[in-house]
Design an enzyme around this catalytic site. Structure first.
Site, PDB file in Angstrom:
ATOM      1  N   TYR A 174     -31.107   9.130   3.434  1.00 50.48           N
ATOM      2  CA  TYR A 174     -31.710   7.760   3.825  1.00 50.48           C
ATOM      3  C   TYR A 174     -30.525   6.622   4.029  1.00 50.48           C
ATOM      4  O   TYR A 174     -29.630   6.614   3.538  1.00 50.48           O
ATOM      5  CB  TYR A 174     -32.453   6.984   2.319  1.00 50.48           C
ATOM      6  CG  TYR A 174     -33.103   5.876   2.813  1.00 50.48           C
ATOM      7  CD1 TYR A 174     -34.416   5.821   3.605  1.00 50.48           C
ATOM      8  CD2 TYR A 174     -32.449   4.598   2.231  1.00 50.48           C
ATOM      9  CE1 TYR A 174     -34.968   4.542   3.756  1.00 50.48           C
ATOM     10  CE2 TYR A 174     -33.058   3.402   2.447  1.00 50.48           C
ATOM     11  CZ  TYR A 174     -34.529   3.263   3.171  1.00 50.48           C
ATOM     12  OH  TYR A 174     -35.084   2.121   3.303  1.00 50.48           O
ATOM     13  N   HIS A 190     -32.185  -7.458 -20.102  1.00 50.81           N
ATOM     14  CA  HIS A 190     -33.336  -7.673 -21.408  1.00 50.81           C
ATOM     15  C   HIS A 190     -34.588  -7.840 -20.510  1.00 50.81           C
ATOM     16  O   HIS A 190     -35.439  -8.579 -20.874  1.00 50.81           O
ATOM     17  CB  HIS A 190     -32.954  -8.661 -22.238  1.00 50.81           C
ATOM     18  CG  HIS A 190     -31.904  -8.424 -23.211  1.00 50.81           C
ATOM     19  ND1 HIS A 190     -31.539  -8.985 -24.172  1.00 50.81           N
ATOM     20  CD2 HIS A 190     -30.929  -7.483 -23.347  1.00 50.81           C
ATOM     21  CE1 HIS A 190     -30.347  -8.903 -24.674  1.00 50.81           C
ATOM     22  NE2 HIS A 190     -30.025  -7.405 -24.110  1.00 50.81           N
ATOM     23  N   GLU A 246     -21.310  -6.072 -25.584  1.00 47.00           N
ATOM     24  CA  GLU A 246     -21.919  -4.666 -24.992  1.00 47.00           C
ATOM     25  C   GLU A 246     -20.682  -3.882 -24.596  1.00 47.00           C
ATOM     26  O   GLU A 246     -20.978  -3.150 -23.826  1.00 47.00           O
ATOM     27  CB  GLU A 246     -23.155  -5.118 -24.410  1.00 47.00           C
ATOM     28  CG  GLU A 246     -24.285  -5.603 -24.754  1.00 47.00           C
ATOM     29  CD  GLU A 246     -24.900  -4.493 -25.848  1.00 47.00           C
ATOM     30  OE1 GLU A 246     -24.076  -3.708 -26.211  1.00 47.00           O
ATOM     31  OE2 GLU A 246     -25.936  -4.852 -26.473  1.00 47.00           O
TER      32      GLU A 246
END
Length: 232
Positions: free
Chosen positions: A228, A113, A93
Site C-alpha cells: 500500500y 487512555h 511509564e
C-alpha cells in the site's frame, strides 16, 4: 558564563551527537502529545509519548501539562533508563517505552487512555476482528493482563501482548502503539481507538451479533497492505 557552565548547559539541552535532530524530534513529540489531548485520547497529563533519536529516548515528563512544555523542557534517557537530558522527571511509564525500544525497531511510542479502547480492554482478551485494519497492526489486537502502572510487570505483560503486533490494549488502562515515526505511531493509536468504538457500537445492538473477519481474510489484507502506498 564560564566555559564549564556553558558545557553543562549544552549537555542539558541536547543529547550527545543529536543537536538539531533532537530539537526537531522534541518539537514533534510535544505536538503529538498535545494532539492526544485535543483528539480526546487522553485527559490532562494521562498517557505519554516518546521518540528515539540515536541511543537517546526523548519522553514526555511526568505531571506536566503538554500545553506548557517548551524546548527547554526536553527530557531524555538512554536505553537503560538513565536520564541524560533535562531536569524534569520522565514519565512514570518509562519501563513500557524502553521495553518496546529494546525489543523492536520502533522509533516512536504512543500510550493513551482512550475511552473506547480502555472499555474494550475490560471486556475481552483480544479485540474481535471487526475491521480489516486489524491487519495494519499485525493481526488481532491482544489485551495485556493488568498490572500496576509504571511497573516492570506491566512492561512484561505489554511486550507479550505486543509480540508480532505494533499495538496492544492494556487491561483497565489504555493503549500502546509504536511505529517508525511519531505520525505512524499516533495513526495506529487513533485507528485502534476507532476499531474499539466500532466493535462496541456494533455489539450493543440488541439481538444482533457483529460478523467478524476470518484469519484468512486478515492475511489477505495484510498481503495487500504491504504494497500500500508504493508506486507500481
Amino acid at each position: 558564563m564560564t566555559e564549564q557552565r556553558r558545557e553543562r548547559r549544552e549537555r542539558r539541552t541536547a543529547p550527545r551527537g543529536a543537536g538539531q535532530e533532537a530539537a526537531r524530534a522534541w518539537e514533534e513529540l510535544v505536538g503529538t502529545a498535545r494532539r492526544t489531548v485535543s483528539d480526546g485520547l487522553v485527559v490532562g497529563t494521562s498517557g505519554n509519548v516518546s521518540v528515539r533519536v540515536g541511543d537517546t529516548v526523548l519522553v514526555t515528563p511526568s505531571g506536566v501539562p503538554y500545553d506548557r512544555l517548551t524546548p527547554d523542557d526536553m527530557t531524555g534517557v538512554d536505553l537503560d533508563g538513565r536520564q541524560v537530558l533535562g531536569t524534569l522527571v520522565p514519565t512514570s511509564e518509562l519501563p513500557m517505552h524502553l521495553a518496546v525500544y529494546r525489543a523492536t525497531d520502533a522509533r516512536a511510542v504512543v500510550h493513551t487512555h482512550a475511552v473506547h479502547a480502555t472499555a474494550v480492554s475490560t471486556l475481552v482478551s483480544e479485540l474481535p476482528s471487526i475491521h480489516y485494519m486489524s491487519a495494519a497492526l499485525g493481526g488481532p489486537v491482544r489485551v495485556a493482563p493488568y498490572a500496576t502502572y509504571g511497573t516492570e510487570e506491566l512492561a512484561r505483560n505489554m511486550l507479550h501482548a505486543l509480540a508480532g503486533r505494533s499495538g496492544c490494549l492494556l487491561r483497565n488502562h489504555g493503549t500502546l502503539t509504536y511505529g517508525s515515526t511519531l505520525d505512524q505511531a499516533y495513526d495506529r493509536t487513533a485507528q485502534l481507538e476507532w476499531m474499539c468504538r466500532l466493535w462496541l457500537t456494533a455489539s450493543s445492538v440488541p439481538g444482533r451479533t457483529p460478523t467478524l473477519l476470518t484469519p484468512d481474510q486478515l492475511t489477505e489484507v495484510a498481503d495487500r497492505l504491504r504494497g500500500y502506498g508504493r508506486r507500481p
